[in-house]
Motif scaffolding. Structure first.
Motif, mmCIF file in Angstrom:
data_model
loop_
_atom_site.group_PDB
_atom_site.id
_atom_site.type_symbol
_atom_site.label_atom_id
_atom_site.label_comp_id
_atom_site.label_asym_id
_atom_site.label_seq_id
_atom_site.Cartn_x
_atom_site.Cartn_y
_atom_site.Cartn_z
ATOM 1 N N ARG A 109 -49.331 105.691 14.689
ATOM 2 C CA ARG A 109 -49.811 104.388 15.186
ATOM 3 C C ARG A 109 -50.806 104.574 16.323
ATOM 4 O O ARG A 109 -51.816 103.854 16.405
ATOM 5 C CB ARG A 109 -48.637 103.514 15.631
ATOM 6 N N ALA A 110 -50.554 105.529 17.197
ATOM 7 C CA ALA A 110 -51.477 105.774 18.310
ATOM 8 C C ALA A 110 -52.838 106.226 17.787
ATOM 9 O O ALA A 110 -53.886 105.803 18.306
ATOM 10 C CB ALA A 110 -50.900 106.812 19.260
ATOM 11 N N ALA A 111 -52.845 107.078 16.769
ATOM 12 C CA ALA A 111 -54.109 107.558 16.211
ATOM 13 C C ALA A 111 -54.891 106.423 15.558
ATOM 14 O O ALA A 111 -56.117 106.323 15.741
ATOM 15 C CB ALA A 111 -53.854 108.676 15.208
ATOM 16 N N VAL A 112 -54.207 105.583 14.813
ATOM 17 C CA VAL A 112 -54.940 104.494 14.166
ATOM 18 C C VAL A 112 -55.272 103.383 15.162
ATOM 19 O O VAL A 112 -56.240 102.651 14.963
ATOM 20 C CB VAL A 112 -54.193 103.953 12.926
ATOM 21 N N ASP A 113 -54.535 103.273 16.239
ATOM 22 C CA ASP A 113 -54.924 102.358 17.317
ATOM 23 C C ASP A 113 -56.233 102.825 17.954
ATOM 24 O O ASP A 113 -57.116 102.002 18.257
ATOM 25 C CB ASP A 113 -53.838 102.277 18.389
ATOM 26 N N ARG A 114 -56.373 104.136 18.184
ATOM 27 C CA ARG A 114 -57.627 104.655 18.722
ATOM 28 C C ARG A 114 -58.774 104.400 17.750
ATOM 29 O O ARG A 114 -59.892 104.056 18.157
ATOM 30 C CB ARG A 114 -57.506 106.152 19.027
ATOM 31 N N ALA A 115 -58.486 104.576 16.464
ATOM 32 C CA ALA A 115 -59.507 104.304 15.462
ATOM 33 C C ALA A 115 -59.903 102.832 15.471
ATOM 34 O O ALA A 115 -61.091 102.493 15.439
ATOM 35 C CB ALA A 115 -59.002 104.705 14.075
ATOM 36 N N ALA A 116 -58.912 101.964 15.543
ATOM 37 C CA ALA A 116 -59.195 100.524 15.544
ATOM 38 C C ALA A 116 -60.026 100.117 16.751
ATOM 39 O O ALA A 116 -60.901 99.242 16.665
ATOM 40 C CB ALA A 116 -57.889 99.736 15.510
ATOM 41 N N ALA A 117 -59.776 100.762 17.895
ATOM 42 C CA ALA A 117 -60.551 100.459 19.099
ATOM 43 C C ALA A 117 -62.028 100.794 18.909
ATOM 44 O O ALA A 117 -62.904 100.199 19.562
ATOM 45 C CB ALA A 117 -59.986 101.226 20.290
ATOM 46 N N ALA A 118 -62.316 101.742 18.012
ATOM 47 C CA ALA A 118 -63.703 102.125 17.722
ATOM 48 C C ALA A 118 -64.258 101.389 16.506
ATOM 49 O O ALA A 118 -65.380 101.652 16.079
ATOM 50 C CB ALA A 118 -63.792 103.630 17.491
ATOM 51 N N GLY A 119 -63.470 100.471 15.938
ATOM 52 C CA GLY A 119 -63.920 99.702 14.796
ATOM 53 C C GLY A 119 -63.606 100.321 13.452
ATOM 54 O O GLY A 119 -64.127 99.886 12.429
ATOM 55 N N VAL A 120 -62.730 101.326 13.439
ATOM 56 C CA VAL A 120 -62.327 101.978 12.193
ATOM 57 C C VAL A 120 -60.952 101.432 11.828
ATOM 58 O O VAL A 120 -59.932 101.863 12.363
ATOM 59 C CB VAL A 120 -62.310 103.510 12.331
ATOM 60 N N GLY A 121 -60.927 100.472 10.918
ATOM 61 C CA GLY A 121 -59.724 99.685 10.705
ATOM 62 C C GLY A 121 -58.711 100.269 9.751
ATOM 63 O O GLY A 121 -57.528 99.912 9.797
ATOM 64 N N ARG A 122 -59.152 101.190 8.862
ATOM 65 C CA ARG A 122 -58.242 101.767 7.869
ATOM 66 C C ARG A 122 -58.595 103.231 7.650
ATOM 67 O O ARG A 122 -59.761 103.621 7.767
ATOM 68 C CB ARG A 122 -58.324 100.997 6.545
ATOM 69 N N VAL A 123 -57.576 104.024 7.297
ATOM 70 C CA VAL A 123 -57.778 105.457 7.069
ATOM 71 C C VAL A 123 -57.006 105.882 5.829
ATOM 72 O O VAL A 123 -55.960 105.309 5.500
ATOM 73 C CB VAL A 123 -57.336 106.296 8.288
ATOM 74 N N VAL A 124 -57.546 106.897 5.155
ATOM 75 C CA VAL A 124 -56.845 107.535 4.035
ATOM 76 C C VAL A 124 -56.459 108.932 4.488
ATOM 77 O O VAL A 124 -57.316 109.776 4.751
ATOM 78 C CB VAL A 124 -57.739 107.611 2.779
ATOM 79 N N THR A 125 -55.153 109.178 4.629
ATOM 80 C CA THR A 125 -54.694 110.500 5.044
ATOM 81 C C THR A 125 -54.380 111.317 3.800
ATOM 82 O O THR A 125 -53.731 110.835 2.868
ATOM 83 C CB THR A 125 -53.484 110.421 6.001
#
Length: 277
Positions: free
Chosen positions: A40-56
């Motif tokens: 959650r922390a990693a995707v929160d950092r991504a969301a703060a930069a405008g990266v809303g979704r990730v494929v791991t």
């Protein structure tokens, strides 16, 4: 800060993008995000930069099992499962059974990363090609996109896809070819995924390829924790850093940042069916 310490530092989180982006290929577990809180922390950092979704993305059976579980921890995370080509020397029937089960999970949006890697010698070409053919069949049977790892193997990748019959959706992750190879992939209907390597100033042929791929066949990725984009090459990578790659590619292609973000996000949504998960 010393150069050595700088190499250990994550790049700063950049200003948010003008629209929501997708990191089409990352390895959250390799980034050190292994627990629900860390993910959650990693995707929160991504969301703060405008990266809303990730494929791991998985590279072995254990990481495939982990990726599927991690994709249930946060709605912004999706999974891809396969056995990396460098590990195919020891591809067992049990491994195949596990992947057959995992690929059916609704949070799995691709079969990958599979393909061919002739740079490393961990696995000979023959078992790599056999496993690649098996994964192609799995993608077709599951109806999910095929996510290809291709390193120093362009022509064999195209040949085997033609021989087996490519799935409806194919993406070449961390596209590494030149303009000629890009045209061949585009003509075949494949999607090209560009990572931080496309921002490297000594990657002329790759940057030329990134200029010509139509936006409806283009997505962006980090391949984190590897391949951190310019000007932070050599530092650790995370999904938020796809922001830097998008900014560089927008300038390279002569389009606005918003245009590139909106277009590549739409391509990722179509490719992975993100709005249907």
């Amino acid at each position: 800060m010393s150069k050595r310490n700088r190499k250990r530092e994550l790049p700063p989180v950049p200003e948010a993008l003008p629209a929501s982006a997708v990191d089409a290929h990352t390895h959250l577990d390799a980034c050190g995000a292994k627990t629900p809180e860390e993910v959650r922390a990693a995707v929160d950092r991504a969301a703060a930069a405008g990266v809303g979704r990730v494929v791991t993305v998985a590279d072995d059976i254990a990481s495939a099992q982990w990726a599927v579980e991690a994709a249930t921890w946060d709605d912004r995370v999706f999974a891809a499962v396969a056995l990396h080509p460098t590990r195919t020397k020891d591809f067992t029937d049990d491994d195949r059974r596990v992947l057959e089960e995992l690929v059916q999970h609704p949070r799995v949006v691709a079969v990958g990363e599979t393909g061919l890697d002739y740079y490393w010698d961990f696995s000979p070409p023959e078992p790599q090609q056999e496993a690649f053919r098996w994964h192609i069949d799995l993608a077709k049977r599951s109806g999910k996109p095929l996510m290809i790892h291709d390193r120093d193997a362009h022509q064999d990748v195209l040949r085997i896809l033609a021989e087996e019959g490519a799935p409806e959706k194919v993406v070449l992750h961390c596209f590494s070819g030149d303009a000629e190879f890009a045209r061949a992939c585009v003509d075949a209907g494949y999607v090209c995924s560009f990572a931080g390597t496309a921002t490297f100033r000594n990657a002329g042929p790759l940057r030329e390829a990134a200029q010509l791929v139509p936006l409806e066949q283009m997505v962006v990725e980090t391949d984190a924790p590897f391949l951190t984009p310019h000007p932070f090459r050599g530092q650790p990578n995370e999904p938020y850093c796809v922001n830097y790659t998008l900014r560089d590619l927008a300038e390279l292609r002569g389009v606005t940042l918003e245009e590139l973000v909106v277009a590549t996000t739409a391509t990722a949504e179509r490719l992975f069916g993100l709005d249907q998960v």
